[in-house]
Design a protein around this motif. Structure first.
Motif, PDB file in Angstrom:
ATOM      1  N   HIS A  78       0.655  -1.375   0.087  1.00 33.42           N
ATOM      2  CA  HIS A  78      -0.084   0.140   0.122  1.00 33.42           C
ATOM      3  C   HIS A  78       0.950   1.392   0.028  1.00 33.42           C
ATOM      4  CE1 HIS A  78       0.658   0.702   4.407  1.00 33.42           C
ATOM      5  NE2 HIS A  78       0.845  -0.561   4.511  1.00 33.42           N
ATOM      6  N   ASP A  79       0.128   2.395  -0.587  1.00 33.53           N
ATOM      7  CA  ASP A  79       0.894   3.713  -0.440  1.00 33.53           C
ATOM      8  C   ASP A  79       2.192   3.651  -1.001  1.00 33.53           C
ATOM      9  OD1 ASP A  79      -1.498   4.891   0.791  1.00 33.53           O
ATOM     10  OD2 ASP A  79      -1.050   3.631   2.391  1.00 33.53           O
ATOM     11  N   LEU A  80       2.457   3.221  -2.168  1.00 41.21           N
ATOM     12  CA  LEU A  80       3.520   3.178  -2.833  1.00 41.21           C
ATOM     13  C   LEU A  80       3.543   3.831  -4.506  1.00 41.21           C
ATOM     14  CD1 LEU A  80       5.446   0.197  -1.665  1.00 41.21           C
ATOM     15  CD2 LEU A  80       6.215   2.501  -1.438  1.00 41.21           C
ATOM     16  N   ARG A  81       4.709   4.088  -5.052  1.00 43.08           N
ATOM     17  CA  ARG A  81       4.519   4.260  -6.580  1.00 43.08           C
ATOM     18  C   ARG A  81       5.707   3.227  -6.904  1.00 43.08           C
ATOM     19  NH1 ARG A  81       6.397  10.359  -5.905  1.00 43.08           N
ATOM     20  NH2 ARG A  81       6.822   9.543  -4.002  1.00 43.08           N
ATOM     21  N   LEU A  82       5.098   2.434  -7.943  1.00 45.54           N
ATOM     22  CA  LEU A  82       5.854   1.272  -8.469  1.00 45.54           C
ATOM     23  C   LEU A  82       6.032   1.868  -9.962  1.00 45.54           C
ATOM     24  CD1 LEU A  82       4.072  -1.741  -7.180  1.00 45.54           C
ATOM     25  CD2 LEU A  82       5.862  -0.447  -6.017  1.00 45.54           C
ATOM     26  N   TYR A  83       7.354   2.201 -10.292  1.00 49.74           N
ATOM     27  CA  TYR A  83       7.430   2.608 -11.811  1.00 49.74           C
ATOM     28  C   TYR A  83       8.420   2.030 -12.394  1.00 49.74           C
ATOM     29  CZ  TYR A  83       5.166   6.972 -10.091  1.00 49.74           C
ATOM     30  OH  TYR A  83       4.047   7.836  -9.603  1.00 49.74           O
ATOM     31  N   ASN A  84       8.423   1.728 -13.708  1.00 51.11           N
ATOM     32  CA  ASN A  84       9.424   1.363 -14.731  1.00 51.11           C
ATOM     33  C   ASN A  84       9.748  -0.032 -14.592  1.00 51.11           C
ATOM     34  OD1 ASN A  84       9.182   4.056 -15.803  1.00 51.11           O
ATOM     35  ND2 ASN A  84      10.719   4.767 -14.738  1.00 51.11           N
ATOM     36  N   SER A  85       9.201  -0.820 -14.263  1.00 49.31           N
ATOM     37  CA  SER A  85       9.640  -2.281 -14.015  1.00 49.31           C
ATOM     38  C   SER A  85      10.301  -2.617 -15.509  1.00 49.31           C
ATOM     39  CB  SER A  85       8.614  -3.140 -13.531  1.00 49.31           C
ATOM     40  OG  SER A  85       8.920  -4.390 -13.635  1.00 49.31           O
ATOM     41  N   ALA A  86      11.054  -3.468 -15.295  1.00 51.58           N
ATOM     42  CA  ALA A  86      11.640  -4.084 -16.603  1.00 51.58           C
ATOM     43  C   ALA A  86      10.933  -5.051 -17.468  1.00 51.58           C
ATOM     44  CB  ALA A  86      13.064  -4.394 -16.398  1.00 51.58           C
ATOM     45  N   ALA A  87       9.910  -5.678 -16.562  1.00 51.45           N
ATOM     46  CA  ALA A  87       9.034  -6.517 -17.115  1.00 51.45           C
ATOM     47  C   ALA A  87       7.648  -6.311 -16.270  1.00 51.45           C
ATOM     48  CB  ALA A  87       9.572  -8.022 -16.625  1.00 51.45           C
ATOM     49  N   TRP A  88       7.025  -7.465 -15.773  1.00 54.54           N
ATOM     50  CA  TRP A  88       5.983  -7.350 -14.949  1.00 54.54           C
ATOM     51  C   TRP A  88       6.091  -6.815 -13.789  1.00 54.54           C
ATOM     52  CZ3 TRP A  88       3.049 -12.673 -14.309  1.00 54.54           C
ATOM     53  CH2 TRP A  88       2.674 -13.281 -15.480  1.00 54.54           C
ATOM     54  N   THR A  89       5.085  -5.769 -13.104  1.00 55.99           N
ATOM     55  CA  THR A  89       5.279  -5.297 -12.068  1.00 55.99           C
ATOM     56  C   THR A  89       5.380  -6.020 -10.664  1.00 55.99           C
ATOM     57  OG1 THR A  89       4.478  -3.165 -13.045  1.00 55.99           O
ATOM     58  CG2 THR A  89       4.716  -3.246 -10.401  1.00 55.99           C
ATOM     59  N   THR A  90       4.069  -6.897 -10.755  1.00 58.60           N
ATOM     60  CA  THR A  90       3.879  -7.967  -9.643  1.00 58.60           C
ATOM     61  C   THR A  90       3.520  -9.143 -10.053  1.00 58.60           C
ATOM     62  OG1 THR A  90       1.578  -7.559  -9.214  1.00 58.60           O
ATOM     63  CG2 THR A  90       3.305  -5.846  -8.091  1.00 58.60           C
ATOM     64  N   ALA A  91       3.935 -10.415  -9.253  1.00 53.58           N
ATOM     65  CA  ALA A  91       3.262 -11.627  -9.591  1.00 53.58           C
ATOM     66  C   ALA A  91       3.063 -12.366  -8.242  1.00 53.58           C
ATOM     67  CB  ALA A  91       4.249 -12.555 -10.148  1.00 53.58           C
ATOM     68  N   PHE A  92       1.996 -12.476  -7.912  1.00 55.57           N
ATOM     69  CA  PHE A  92       1.402 -12.952  -6.517  1.00 55.57           C
ATOM     70  C   PHE A  92       0.889 -14.380  -7.103  1.00 55.57           C
ATOM     71  CE2 PHE A  92       0.647  -8.669  -6.070  1.00 55.57           C
ATOM     72  CZ  PHE A  92       1.285  -8.217  -4.916  1.00 55.57           C
ATOM     73  N   LEU A  93       1.858 -15.660  -6.360  1.00 55.16           N
ATOM     74  CA  LEU A  93       1.659 -16.911  -6.682  1.00 55.16           C
ATOM     75  C   LEU A  93       1.202 -17.833  -5.597  1.00 55.16           C
ATOM     76  CD1 LEU A  93       5.020 -16.931  -9.031  1.00 55.16           C
ATOM     77  CD2 LEU A  93       2.569 -16.506  -9.718  1.00 55.16           C
ATOM     78  N   SER A 108      -3.849  -1.433  -1.673  1.00 56.96           N
ATOM     79  CA  SER A 108      -4.548  -0.170  -1.815  1.00 56.96           C
ATOM     80  C   SER A 108      -3.597   1.045  -2.083  1.00 56.96           C
ATOM     81  CB  SER A 108      -5.182  -0.019  -0.349  1.00 56.96           C
ATOM     82  OG  SER A 108      -4.139   0.185   0.609  1.00 56.96           O
ATOM     83  N   ASN A 109      -4.061   1.831  -2.679  1.00 56.84           N
ATOM     84  CA  ASN A 109      -3.324   3.265  -3.132  1.00 56.84           C
ATOM     85  C   ASN A 109      -1.945   2.960  -3.591  1.00 56.84           C
ATOM     86  OD1 ASN A 109      -5.499   4.491  -1.793  1.00 56.84           O
ATOM     87  ND2 ASN A 109      -4.671   4.319   0.161  1.00 56.84           N
ATOM     88  N   ILE A 110      -2.058   2.324  -4.825  1.00 57.68           N
ATOM     89  CA  ILE A 110      -0.772   2.178  -5.303  1.00 57.68           C
ATOM     90  C   ILE A 110      -0.612   2.646  -6.688  1.00 57.68           C
ATOM     91  CG2 ILE A 110       0.862   0.220  -6.399  1.00 57.68           C
ATOM     92  CD1 ILE A 110       0.758   0.262  -3.405  1.00 57.68           C
ATOM     93  N   ASP A 111       0.243   3.318  -7.144  1.00 55.20           N
ATOM     94  CA  ASP A 111       0.379   3.968  -8.631  1.00 55.20           C
ATOM     95  C   ASP A 111       1.485   3.223  -9.178  1.00 55.20           C
ATOM     96  OD1 ASP A 111      -0.040   5.788 -10.495  1.00 55.20           O
ATOM     97  OD2 ASP A 111       1.651   7.114  -9.739  1.00 55.20           O
ATOM     98  N   ILE A 112       0.858   2.694 -10.159  1.00 60.77           N
ATOM     99  CA  ILE A 112       1.933   1.862 -11.046  1.00 60.77           C
ATOM    100  C   ILE A 112       2.003   2.374 -12.498  1.00 60.77           C
ATOM    101  CG2 ILE A 112       2.145  -0.506 -12.239  1.00 60.77           C
ATOM    102  CD1 ILE A 112       0.672  -1.830  -9.988  1.00 60.77           C
ATOM    103  N   LYS A 113       3.279   2.871 -12.933  1.00 59.90           N
ATOM    104  CA  LYS A 113       3.411   3.201 -14.352  1.00 59.90           C
ATOM    105  C   LYS A 113       4.425   2.323 -14.911  1.00 59.90           C
ATOM    106  CE  LYS A 113       2.091   7.900 -14.086  1.00 59.90           C
ATOM    107  NZ  LYS A 113       1.546   8.003 -12.530  1.00 59.90           N
ATOM    108  N   ASN A 114       4.276   1.455 -15.973  1.00 58.78           N
ATOM    109  CA  ASN A 114       4.791   0.296 -16.769  1.00 58.78           C
ATOM    110  C   ASN A 114       4.747   0.623 -18.028  1.00 58.78           C
ATOM    111  OD1 ASN A 114       6.407  -1.854 -17.320  1.00 58.78           O
ATOM    112  ND2 ASN A 114       5.516  -3.216 -15.731  1.00 58.78           N
ATOM    113  N   SER A 115       5.394   1.386 -18.748  1.00 58.78           N
ATOM    114  CA  SER A 115       5.246   1.598 -20.199  1.00 58.78           C
ATOM    115  C   SER A 115       6.684   1.449 -20.695  1.00 58.78           C
ATOM    116  CB  SER A 115       4.548   3.094 -20.046  1.00 58.78           C
ATOM    117  OG  SER A 115       5.339   3.962 -19.608  1.00 58.78           O
TER     118      SER A 115
END
Length: 448
Positions: free
Chosen positions: A140-155, A163-170
């Motif tokens: 929660h409450d984080l900015r996750l930017y510029n991942s080289a591949a997927w941002t997250t994988a929950f397995l 909650s309240n996560i800002d993801i930019k992966n472009s």
């Protein structure tokens, strides 16, 4: 108890490798029974970080956790990517396995440093976050930017609160946002996700996915906003999605695919606003397995029997196009995602395996239109049972790349209930507006 990586030698200047200092702080906290690792005042450069039970990794608003540009900084023991023929995505930045009570938070930035990794499907590129067989996860409450591949994988994990996560992966291909495979008790709210692939994805490589709650999120994607399935070896059920917005999505807004056996059922999606989304709704029941296709599960080694799809409600959808949708949209230079002839609501299944009990209610769709019959072929392929006719070209996700109806094309449904569907084209379109084929309407349904 608070543990500061600077006490273990972290420089936080963005140029020195702080991996060992951060890991020492985590290990110290773990052997002390748990604690908070707080990154403050600086840029912490790191390779793979291994989170453990009862650990909270807090990136303060004054800090950035920056991924190392060197692929050799990432461990080879962080499980694997479960898509066939994508081993280049096996490594990751932040990893946890068999852990309970883990947290990522803090109002700061985690930056995947994507610019330093080639935008290629055959070069190692680390995912940002991967959690395997974990319980009680809070992000929660984080900015996750510029991942080289997927941002997250929950397995294969459960009790996941995001909650309240800002993801930019472009920056690169495989720019996914939140991906869940074999997970249960998922709660996602208040997130903003922008990327080059699926913004939010629910899949089952084996374990079931259930008790999913997604609300008050915004999505923007070169590919799909919300994807349920494709990976469907197990079951996906009890999914609730509401009060979300989608903008500039060049393929599908709501995408549901049962393509690897299994069962998808009890899906409730409501109150979604879409602006400039090529296909507002895409639903497909089929079977597939191609050894060289990136879209098949690593766990699958054969063409499965067609599974089942039932009890889906999609309601209160407002979808509208602007003149932007007259254009053909690409992912990077030459990967076509969508165009006016491709767009529309499409629902399809193999004729002997119909989708059952589908409700479409209160849908308003303002489509760009402008397609001429000369723009599309005359023949439209059926969905083929690949166990019977494996060599026949089948209607599926990426084929055909045109729609035979301007608004809605619905085939092979038992128990279709439609209520209050309003569609109109901005520019004249020569195709039929709505096509239904091999559809049994429910008793209280409106006519199309």
């Amino acid at each position: 108890m608070i543990f500061n990586p600077k006490s273990f030698g972290a420089k936080a200047d963005g140029s020195h490798d702080d991996t060992n200092a951060i890991q020492q702080a985590i290990d110290k906290a773990f052997f002390s029974g748990g604690g908070r690792i707080v990154l403050k005042n600086g840029v912490f450069l790191s390779g793979t970080i291994y989170l453990k039970s009862n650990i909270s990794l807090e990136i303060d608003a004054s800090a950035c956790l920056l991924a190392s540009p060197d692929i050799n900084s990432y461990g080879s023991d962080t499980h694997h990517n479960r898509y066939r023929n994508e081993p280049e995505l096996d490594r990751c930045f932040i990893f946890a396995e068999n852990a309970d009570n883990i947290e990522l938070c803090g109002n700061g930035i985690i930056n995947g440093n994507a610019e330093f990794f080639p935008n290629s499907n055959n070069i190692y590129r680390p995912m940002m976050i991967r959690f395997l067989n974990c319980r009680n996860i809070r992000l929660h409450d984080l900015r996750l930017y510029n991942s080289a591949a997927w941002t997250t994988a929950f397995l294969d994990s459960e009790r996941i609160f995001i909650s309240n996560i800002d993801i930019k992966n472009s920056k690169n291909y495989n720019g996914d946002g939140l991906d869940f495979d074999g997970c249960s008790h998922i709660f996602v709210s208040g997130c903003s996700i922008q990327g080059t692939d699926d913004n939010l994805c629910l899949q089952s490589s084996s374990l079931p996915v259930n008790d999913v709650h997604i609300s008050n999120c915004s999505f923007s994607s070169v590919c799909a906003a919300i994807r349920i399935g494709l990976k469907s070896i197990g079951s996906i059920s009890d999914v609730h999605i509401s009060h979300c917005s989608m903008k500039n999505v060049w393929r599908e807004g709501i995408k549901i695919e049962c393509s690897e056996g299994g069962n998808i059922s009890d899906i409730n999606i409501q109150d979604i606003t879409m602006n400039d989304v090529s296909r507002p709704i895409f639903i497909l029941l089929n079977n597939r397995f191609e050894p060289d296709d990136l879209g098949s599960s690593l766990e699958l080694d054969h063409i499965p029997e067609i599974g089942t799809m039932s009890d889906i409600i999609i309601s209160d959808i407002i979808a509208s196009d602007s003149d932007e949708m007259r254009n053909t949209h690409y992912r990077f230079d030459d990967d076509v995602m969508g165009s006016p002839k491709f767009a529309g609501i499409r629902i399809d299944a193999e004729k002997n395996h119909p989708i059952r009990n589908l409700t479409l209610r209160n849908i308003s769709y303002k489509f760009i239109g402008g397609v001429k019959l000369s723009d599309i072929p005359n023949e439209y392929p059926e969905v083929i049972d690949k166990l019977i006719d494996c060599d026949i070209l089948s209607s599926e996700n990426y084929y055909p790349d045109w729609s035979r109806a301007s608004f809605m094309d619905i085939r092979n449904i038992i128990g279709l209930n439609v209520r209050n569907i309003q569609c109109f084209a901005i520019y004249p379109d020569e195709r039929r507006g709505i096509i239904t084929e091999n559809v049994q309407f429910s008793d209280n349904s409106d006519n199309l």
